[in-house]
Write a protein that holds these residues in place. Structure first.
Motif, PDB file in Angstrom:
ATOM      1  N   ALA A 153      37.151  37.479  47.182  1.00  0.00           N
ATOM      2  CA  ALA A 153      37.325  36.779  45.958  1.00  0.00           C
ATOM      3  C   ALA A 153      38.565  37.716  45.029  1.00  0.00           C
ATOM      4  CB  ALA A 153      36.138  36.857  45.515  1.00  0.00           C
ATOM      5  N   VAL A 154      38.264  39.212  45.004  1.00  0.00           N
ATOM      6  CA  VAL A 154      39.121  40.143  44.080  1.00  0.00           C
ATOM      7  C   VAL A 154      40.350  39.762  44.727  1.00  0.00           C
ATOM      8  CG1 VAL A 154      39.678  42.513  43.808  1.00  0.00           C
ATOM      9  CG2 VAL A 154      37.443  41.559  43.545  1.00  0.00           C
ATOM     10  N   GLY A 155      40.727  39.823  46.037  1.00  0.00           N
ATOM     11  CA  GLY A 155      42.077  39.860  46.663  1.00  0.00           C
ATOM     12  C   GLY A 155      42.775  38.535  46.080  1.00  0.00           C
ATOM     13  N   LEU A 156      41.918  37.438  46.368  1.00  0.00           N
ATOM     14  CA  LEU A 156      42.466  36.192  45.924  1.00  0.00           C
ATOM     15  C   LEU A 156      43.019  36.054  44.383  1.00  0.00           C
ATOM     16  CD1 LEU A 156      40.341  33.630  47.905  1.00  0.00           C
ATOM     17  CD2 LEU A 156      42.616  34.363  48.517  1.00  0.00           C
ATOM     18  N   LEU A 161      47.357  36.304  40.775  1.00  0.00           N
ATOM     19  CA  LEU A 161      48.106  36.944  39.575  1.00  0.00           C
ATOM     20  C   LEU A 161      49.544  37.297  40.077  1.00  0.00           C
ATOM     21  CD1 LEU A 161      48.047  38.109  36.592  1.00  0.00           C
ATOM     22  CD2 LEU A 161      47.110  40.183  37.626  1.00  0.00           C
ATOM     23  N   LEU A 162      49.886  37.698  41.145  1.00  0.00           N
ATOM     24  CA  LEU A 162      51.081  38.194  41.603  1.00  0.00           C
ATOM     25  C   LEU A 162      52.063  36.839  41.647  1.00  0.00           C
ATOM     26  CD1 LEU A 162      52.626  40.466  42.826  1.00  0.00           C
ATOM     27  CD2 LEU A 162      51.965  39.675  45.119  1.00  0.00           C
ATOM     28  N   LEU A 304      47.061  46.512  41.857  1.00  0.00           N
ATOM     29  CA  LEU A 304      45.995  47.105  42.021  1.00  0.00           C
ATOM     30  C   LEU A 304      44.645  46.365  42.310  1.00  0.00           C
ATOM     31  CD1 LEU A 304      46.476  49.221  38.761  1.00  0.00           C
ATOM     32  CD2 LEU A 304      46.283  50.425  41.072  1.00  0.00           C
ATOM     33  N   ILE A 305      44.887  45.035  41.836  1.00  0.00           N
ATOM     34  CA  ILE A 305      43.522  44.261  41.827  1.00  0.00           C
ATOM     35  C   ILE A 305      43.513  43.827  43.606  1.00  0.00           C
ATOM     36  CG2 ILE A 305      42.702  41.881  41.637  1.00  0.00           C
ATOM     37  CD1 ILE A 305      43.822  41.951  38.988  1.00  0.00           C
TER      38      ILE A 305
END
Length: 320
Positions: A153-156, A161-162, A304-305
């Motif tokens: 979830a964090v990676g997505l 955002l990217l 960073l995320i």
């Protein structure tokens, strides 16, 4: 006699301890050197792929790189005593080579034409996400741990955002082509990685050589069909492209793959997986320093995320 015996035992124990220490220290040094090799060399390959293909067709140059490396490595492997692969091993290693090198590496070589090299490396760093999901849905059917799911979830969120306008630049149609290509590359690399443990392959060095021969050969054939090149087009390559090609053959393919193979056999998985965190950082810094690529605040935050998501996935897999 007892005193002499005790003294002798102590002497032998001390010598044994020194011998063990002498074994551990070179092993630890080798571990550090191979880690640095994978960190720096693989992190730099994105920039050199960009240099290699600035004025040359990407599939053609990628095919030349991999096929040349395979033509060097295979005779070396045979000369140093590795057995000749049988037909089944050739087919298995060839299939892995198509997935890892023809599709994944070839696709990445094309993708750096559409997005900055640092962003390409960052998106490629999401490979653990693809491996976890693919393994869950198709191979092992084992549900990931909660920590792994949190990492996914964090990676997505980081990817969203990217690629959001303003992340690394206004997301154009070309940008989406690059992003889509890297997603395909990640899927192909994850599939090849998971299949590797389920197929009968030759020895490590021979397997890598066969993968390069098959993967690079297929890329070159495809290039001759879809790109405006001939077998002798390498003679028209500018000096910068030739220099980058030589760097990628020696340091990216031969040394980099050898270091990774040694780590895969001798380093704990949690140590080996750290390259996925370091490579994007190296690639982004090199792209900023030598290719004029911008580092925006939003891209750094998204980096960073994404890396935090990869770390969570790795810790979750280890605990699971």
């Amino acid at each position: 006699m007892a005193l002499v015996s005790l003294s002798d035992d102590k002497f032998r124990l001390e010598n044994s301890g020194e011998a063990e220490l002498s074994k551990v220290t070179p092993q630890r040094t080798k571990l550090v050197l191979n880690l640095i090799s994978v960190y720096i060399l693989w992190g730099s390959t994105y920039l050199f792929m960009h240099f290699m293909t600035e004025r040359m067709p990407p599939l053609y140059m990628a095919g030349c790189r991999l096929l040349t490396a395979g033509l060097i490595l295979y005779p070396f492997a045979r000369f140093t005593g590795h057995a000749r692969p049988n037909k089944q091993e050739w087919l298995a290693a060839g299939l892995i080579g198509i997935l890892l090198l023809s599709v994944a590496n070839g696709g990445m070589t094309v993708a750096v034409h559409y997005i900055p090299t640092g962003v390409a490396a960052l998106l490629a760093g999401m490979l653990p996400l693809f491996i976890v999901i693919l393994n869950w849905l198709t191979f092992s059917k084992v549900r990931p741990t909660k920590l792994v799911m949190a990492g996914l979830a964090v990676g997505l969120v980081g990817i969203a955002l990217l690629v959001k306008p303003g992340g690394f630049r206004t997301t154009t149609t070309e940008s989406w082509v690059g992003i889509g290509l890297i997603m395909v590359c990640n899927l192909a690399w994850a599939t090849g990685t998971l299949l590797s443990g389920r197929m009968k392959l030759p020895t490590q060095m021979v397997s890598i050589a066969v993968q390069m021969l098959v993967g690079g050969g297929l890329l070159l054939l495809v290039s001759l069909v879809v790109e405006p090149v001939t077998l002798t087009s390498i003679g028209q390559a500018p000096t910068k492209a030739i220099g980058a090609l030589i760097y990628l053959i020696i340091f990216g393919s031969l040394i980099g793959f050898s270091s990774f193979s040694w780590l895969a056999r001798n380093a704990p998985p949690q140590i080996l997986s750290t390259y996925a965190y370091v490579n994007p950082v190296v690639a982004m810094l090199l792209g900023w320093a030598f290719a004029g690529e911008a580092l925006t605040g939003q891209s750094l935050v998204s980096a960073l995320i994404i890396l935090a998501g990869v770390v969570l996935i790795s810790f979750g897999k280890r605990r699971g």
